[in-house]
Design a protein around this motif. Structure first.
Motif, PDB file in Angstrom:
ATOM      1  N   ARG A   1       0.808  -1.224   0.000  1.00 48.96           N
ATOM      2  CA  ARG A   1       0.000   0.000   0.000  1.00 48.96           C
ATOM      3  C   ARG A   1       0.843   1.277   0.000  1.00 48.96           C
ATOM      4  O   ARG A   1       0.307   2.384   0.003  1.00 48.96           O
ATOM      5  CB  ARG A   1      -0.902   0.015   1.230  1.00 48.96           C
ATOM      6  CG  ARG A   1      -1.946  -1.079   1.179  1.00 48.96           C
ATOM      7  CD  ARG A   1      -3.009  -0.866   2.221  1.00 48.96           C
ATOM      8  NE  ARG A   1      -4.051  -1.875   2.064  1.00 48.96           N
ATOM      9  CZ  ARG A   1      -5.264  -1.771   2.582  1.00 48.96           C
ATOM     10  NH1 ARG A   1      -5.579  -0.726   3.301  1.00 48.96           N
ATOM     11  NH2 ARG A   1      -6.140  -2.721   2.380  1.00 48.96           N
TER      12      ARG A   1
ATOM     13  N   LYS B   1       2.962   4.397  -1.079  1.00 48.03           N
ATOM     14  CA  LYS B   1       3.019   5.235  -2.287  1.00 48.03           C
ATOM     15  C   LYS B   1       4.303   6.051  -2.344  1.00 48.03           C
ATOM     16  O   LYS B   1       4.401   7.013  -3.114  1.00 48.03           O
ATOM     17  CB  LYS B   1       1.798   6.144  -2.352  1.00 48.03           C
ATOM     18  CG  LYS B   1       0.477   5.377  -2.528  1.00 48.03           C
ATOM     19  CD  LYS B   1      -0.727   6.309  -2.422  1.00 48.03           C
ATOM     20  CE  LYS B   1      -2.041   5.520  -2.405  1.00 48.03           C
ATOM     21  NZ  LYS B   1      -3.136   6.326  -1.840  1.00 48.03           N
TER      22      LYS B   1
ATOM     23  N   CYS C   1       2.086   8.879   8.206  1.00 50.23           N
ATOM     24  CA  CYS C   1       1.806   8.085   7.008  1.00 50.23           C
ATOM     25  C   CYS C   1       0.356   8.298   6.564  1.00 50.23           C
ATOM     26  O   CYS C   1      -0.580   7.993   7.297  1.00 50.23           O
ATOM     27  CB  CYS C   1       2.034   6.600   7.285  1.00 50.23           C
ATOM     28  SG  CYS C   1       1.553   5.581   5.860  1.00 50.23           S
ATOM     29  N   PRO C   2       0.139   8.812   5.338  1.00 49.34           N
ATOM     30  CA  PRO C   2      -1.242   9.054   4.884  1.00 49.34           C
ATOM     31  C   PRO C   2      -1.973   7.776   4.469  1.00 49.34           C
ATOM     32  O   PRO C   2      -3.172   7.819   4.230  1.00 49.34           O
ATOM     33  CB  PRO C   2      -1.073   9.964   3.663  1.00 49.34           C
ATOM     34  CG  PRO C   2       0.367  10.358   3.616  1.00 49.34           C
ATOM     35  CD  PRO C   2       1.121   9.299   4.346  1.00 49.34           C
ATOM     36  N   ASP C   3      -1.270   6.659   4.366  1.00 50.66           N
ATOM     37  CA  ASP C   3      -1.899   5.460   3.821  1.00 50.66           C
ATOM     38  C   ASP C   3      -1.963   4.290   4.790  1.00 50.66           C
ATOM     39  O   ASP C   3      -2.194   3.165   4.372  1.00 50.66           O
ATOM     40  CB  ASP C   3      -1.201   5.070   2.513  1.00 50.66           C
ATOM     41  CG  ASP C   3      -1.546   6.061   1.410  1.00 50.66           C
ATOM     42  OD1 ASP C   3      -2.693   6.035   0.938  1.00 50.66           O
ATOM     43  OD2 ASP C   3      -0.687   6.906   1.069  1.00 50.66           O
ATOM     44  N   LEU C   4      -1.749   4.539   6.050  1.00 54.42           N
ATOM     45  CA  LEU C   4      -1.824   3.513   7.103  1.00 54.42           C
ATOM     46  C   LEU C   4      -1.014   2.273   6.730  1.00 54.42           C
ATOM     47  O   LEU C   4      -1.486   1.146   6.873  1.00 54.42           O
ATOM     48  CB  LEU C   4      -3.278   3.161   7.396  1.00 54.42           C
ATOM     49  CG  LEU C   4      -4.040   4.297   8.071  1.00 54.42           C
ATOM     50  CD1 LEU C   4      -5.052   4.901   7.113  1.00 54.42           C
ATOM     51  CD2 LEU C   4      -4.738   3.825   9.335  1.00 54.42           C
TER      52      LEU C   4
ATOM     53  N   PHE D   1      -6.749   3.760   0.518  1.00 59.19           N
ATOM     54  CA  PHE D   1      -7.162   5.088   0.048  1.00 59.19           C
ATOM     55  C   PHE D   1      -6.789   5.273  -1.421  1.00 59.19           C
ATOM     56  O   PHE D   1      -5.731   4.826  -1.851  1.00 59.19           O
ATOM     57  CB  PHE D   1      -6.469   6.185   0.868  1.00 59.19           C
ATOM     58  CG  PHE D   1      -6.873   6.212   2.324  1.00 59.19           C
ATOM     59  CD1 PHE D   1      -8.168   5.898   2.720  1.00 59.19           C
ATOM     60  CD2 PHE D   1      -5.955   6.567   3.302  1.00 59.19           C
ATOM     61  CE1 PHE D   1      -8.539   5.940   4.057  1.00 59.19           C
ATOM     62  CE2 PHE D   1      -6.317   6.613   4.643  1.00 59.19           C
ATOM     63  CZ  PHE D   1      -7.607   6.292   5.026  1.00 59.19           C
TER      64      PHE D   1
ATOM     65  N   CYS E   1      -0.694  12.888  -0.235  1.00 58.83           N
ATOM     66  CA  CYS E   1      -1.890  13.713   0.036  1.00 58.83           C
ATOM     67  C   CYS E   1      -2.291  13.503   1.488  1.00 58.83           C
ATOM     68  O   CYS E   1      -2.443  12.371   1.940  1.00 58.83           O
ATOM     69  CB  CYS E   1      -3.036  13.307  -0.883  1.00 58.83           C
ATOM     70  SG  CYS E   1      -4.626  13.988  -0.378  1.00 58.83           S
TER      71      CYS E   1
ATOM     72  N   GLY F   1      -5.352  11.366   3.798  1.00 61.13           N
ATOM     73  CA  GLY F   1      -5.223  10.071   4.481  1.00 61.13           C
ATOM     74  C   GLY F   1      -4.950  10.247   5.969  1.00 61.13           C
ATOM     75  O   GLY F   1      -5.517   9.533   6.801  1.00 61.13           O
ATOM     76  N   ILE F   2      -4.089  11.196   6.294  1.00 64.08           N
ATOM     77  CA  ILE F   2      -3.789  11.462   7.713  1.00 64.08           C
ATOM     78  C   ILE F   2      -5.065  11.928   8.415  1.00 64.08           C
ATOM     79  O   ILE F   2      -5.399  11.470   9.515  1.00 64.08           O
ATOM     80  CB  ILE F   2      -2.680  12.542   7.833  1.00 64.08           C
ATOM     81  CG1 ILE F   2      -1.368  12.020   7.237  1.00 64.08           C
ATOM     82  CG2 ILE F   2      -2.494  12.954   9.296  1.00 64.08           C
ATOM     83  CD1 ILE F   2      -0.230  13.043   7.249  1.00 64.08           C
TER      84      ILE F   2
END
Lengths: 71, 244, 352
Positions: A12, A14, A61-64, B16, B22, B25-26
């Protein structure tokens, strides 16, 4: 023995490197030898023993992608 | 070893769709963590905007609705008036909330509608491909302000937190950012406070969160964080504008 | 049974309350405002929700949210306001949220006037907003039906998960007639799809975005299937002296009562004329016209518009019988004018 441990759902990732930028121990880096199904070089730990389990990488981390464990 | 950071229960396991780096997500994760920690998942009803977060109903693991562009506060009003003991929140971007949905947000706050608004301000239209938003900064280049936004042609960027804080019905209004760990922690605290404000039936609450759009800003994710700090925070000051 | 003298708008509002309407969201507009005013007086005392919205757009979206909680909810407006609501109605149709929308109609286009009219027929029966959808449209012809159709409207909305519109000329909203007040509805259907918080179940999602082309088509086919079912089951018309008629006048709403008078006058003059009154405007009661087309030589559509329903009659009879039109807007055709039209046709046809 490291105080903390990070594990990744690399499929996952990126490769945004927000975790790399904010890791206080500077132990994260993209794995340039791998390409994940999304087409990115995913995140990896370069010095496992230095992880203190602070959790900042997962915080940013925005994508866990990251699970953090601590002693 | 014990787990200190993992996926909250209030998020589904769906990955996501957002671009690399971006910060939507946070913010999704912070909202979900607050729902978990306040034990509100099963009484939460969320409303998605039109914009990049249009698919948020796939991500939040609670009852969700998808709204017409800008209308989320009106939909939230309809729900909350009939189910006053539920936690009702909208998740909206700058075009949705401050442009096409300006009427709905101003009046929801004016009525003191007991809902929580998560307002993601990244100074641009993301989903439609980088057009000028009502919060686009002066000089900022977008596909519809290709020479940079000018006050003469397009007026000034709107400061929503300041604007809504003037309304008597607004109980909690705060602006935060997610450009570094300290600000992410502050954002989480603000979201939690907004939810608590609602559960205490104090009135309208909104957290405006300065967020990045690396793709449409034409920057790398790390450069975008810097751009946010250097350009957005000076114009959109962080802090609490209304607490009651 | 005792009768009560009631104004059309108030009878409709009371009917909605008897049907268990829990919330009303609206914006003031003549000639529908009495509905909102009635609700503003009554609903708070009943522990129900009345809210004056900041705009028609907000009102219809509040209906969207409130309907999503599984409650019976409504809004009311008139032409210009209904135009503004079209975005929300399209969303309600696709999200399959049961709801009641009332159009106490006036003449357009633009601001038009506040005189009664039927010129929103196209808007109501063709969906009105974007996309392939329909809503059920009921056209009451008297104050009793204002109450009854409000109640039936909620039943249809719940049964088919569809927005239902009641379209009545402004006159019908404003005039008073003695009516029988119905018993309140107590048994309402369960709505397991409602977004009420996911305690003890999986989360419910109410959504109208379908990015997969295949799924978008599937959703549209699902709606079309539902619409076909509604067309088969719910199309309704009233007929009057059609059996032996050479000419059939068609009119809906209050206009149908005026037309009926003209039909009776023409009968006295020896003309074999009847009346079909569509009760549902969508689904359009095609069968009534097709059956009459077996023996009549002409139809005459009488409307308070420049000619809208006349197109549906022509579609229904598909060229078998000519369909003529008489209508006015701003002013309402009176019985004498309609009788004159009937007699003109009678002369052309050589019946007199």
């Amino acid at each position: 023995m490291a105080k903390g441990r990070v594990t990744f759902r690399t499929e996952r990732c990126k490769a945004c490197e927000l975790c790399v930028r904010f890791c206080p121990q500077q132990i994260l880096s993209l794995n340039k030898t791998m390409i994940n199904p999304l087409g990115y070089h995913p995140i990896a730990v370069v010095r496992e023993e230095a992880c203190n389990g602070c959790g900042i990488c997962a915080l940013m981390c925005p994508d866990l992608v990251i699970t953090v464990e601590r002693e | 070893m014990k787990v200190v950071a993992q996926r909250p229960e209030s998020l589904t396991d769906a990955p996501f769709h957002y671009c690399p780096g971006c910060t939507h997500g946070i913010i999704h994760r912070l909202v979900a963590e607050c729902l978990d920690e306040l034990n509100l998942r099963e009484q939460a009803i969320g409303i998605c905007p039109v914009g990049c977060a249009v698919l948020a109903y796939d991500y939040f693991n609670c009852d969700m609705l998808e709204a017409a562009h800008g209308r989320a506060p009106a939909i939230a009003t309809g729900i909350k008036r009939l189910l006053p003991d539920r936690l009702v929140f909208t998740y909206q971007g700058d075009g949705d909330l401050a442009s096409i949905g300006m009427g709905e947000i101003v009046h929801a706050s004016g009525r003191g509608e007991n809902i929580t608004v998560i307002f993601v301000n990244n100074a641009i239209y993301g989903m439609t491909g980088g057009q000028m938003a009502p919060t686009t900064l002066l000089g900022q280049v977008t596909t519809t302000s290709p020479y940079g936004r000018t006050a003469e042609q397009a007026g000034y960027p709107l400061k929503m937190a300041e604007l809504l804080a003037q309304n008597q019905g607004a109980a909690y209004i705060c602006r935060t950012a997610v450009n570094n760990p300290a600000n992410v922690m502050r954002t989480k605290k603000a979201i939690k406070k907004a939810f608590q404000t609602q559960m205490q039936a104090k009135g309208f609450s909104m957290v405006e969160i300065l967020s990045t759009c690396p793709t449409n800003w034409g920057l790398s994710p790390l450069e975008a964080l810097e751009w946010l700090e250097k350009n957005m925070i000076p114009y959109y000051p962080l802090g609490e504008f209304k607490v009651s | 049974m005792t009768k009560v003298l009631m104004k059309g708008n108030e009878a409709l509002a009371e009917g909605a309350l008897l049907a268990g309407c829990r919330a009303f969201f609206g914006y003031p507009i003549t000639p529908s405002s009495e509905i909102a005013e009635y609700m503003a007086r009554k609903m708070p005392k009943m522990g129900r929700t009345f809210l004056q919205a900041e705009s028609e757009l907000a009102a219809i979206n509040m209906v969207y949210g409130a309907a999503a909680t599984g409650n019976r909810v409504m809004t009311a407006s008139s032409g210009p306001g209904i135009s503004l609501k079209q975005e929300g109605i399209s969303f309600l149709a696709e999200a399959e949220l049961p709801s009641l929308i009332v159009n106490i109609s006036r003449g357009g286009p633009g601001l038009g006037g506040i005189q009664p009219a039927q010129s929103d027929y196209f808007q109501a029966t063709r969906g009105g907003g974007h996309g392939d959808y329909h809503i059920i449209v009921l056209a009451p012809s008297g104050v009793q039906e204002m109450m009854d159709f409000a109640m039936q409207g909620f039943d249809l909305a719940d049964h088919y998960r569809i927005p239902v519109m009641i379209m009545a000329e402004g006159t019908l909203g404003q005039m008073m007639e003695p009516i029988i007040v119905r018993e309140p509805v107590t048994d309402l259907p369960p709505k397991p799809w409602a977004t009420t918080g996911c305690k003890g179940r999986k989360p419910n999602i109410i959504n109208t975005l379908h990015l997969s082309p295949e799924f978008l088509e599937e959703r549209n086919l699902h709606l079309q299937h539902k619409y076909k079912l509604i067309q088969e089951r719910e199309a309704k018309a009233e007929t009057f002296m059609v059996e032996d008629a050479d000419l059939v006048v068609a009119a809906f709403g209050l206009m149908s009562r005026i037309a009926k008078r003209a039909v009776m006058d023409a009968r006295q003059k020896g003309i074999k004329v009847g009346l079909i009154r569509p009760v549902t405007l969508w689904p359009f009661p095609e069968k009534a016209f097709q059956e009459a087309a077996e023996h009549v030589s002409k139809f005459l559509s009488v409307e308070i518009s420049m000619g809208q329903m006349v197109e549906d009659i022509r579609l229904a009879v598909n060229g078998r019988v000519p369909v003529e039109f008489y209508g006015r807007i701003g002013l309402i055709p009176n019985p004498e004018e309609i009788t004159r039209q009937i007699m003109k046709i009678a002369q052309q046809e050589g019946w007199v």
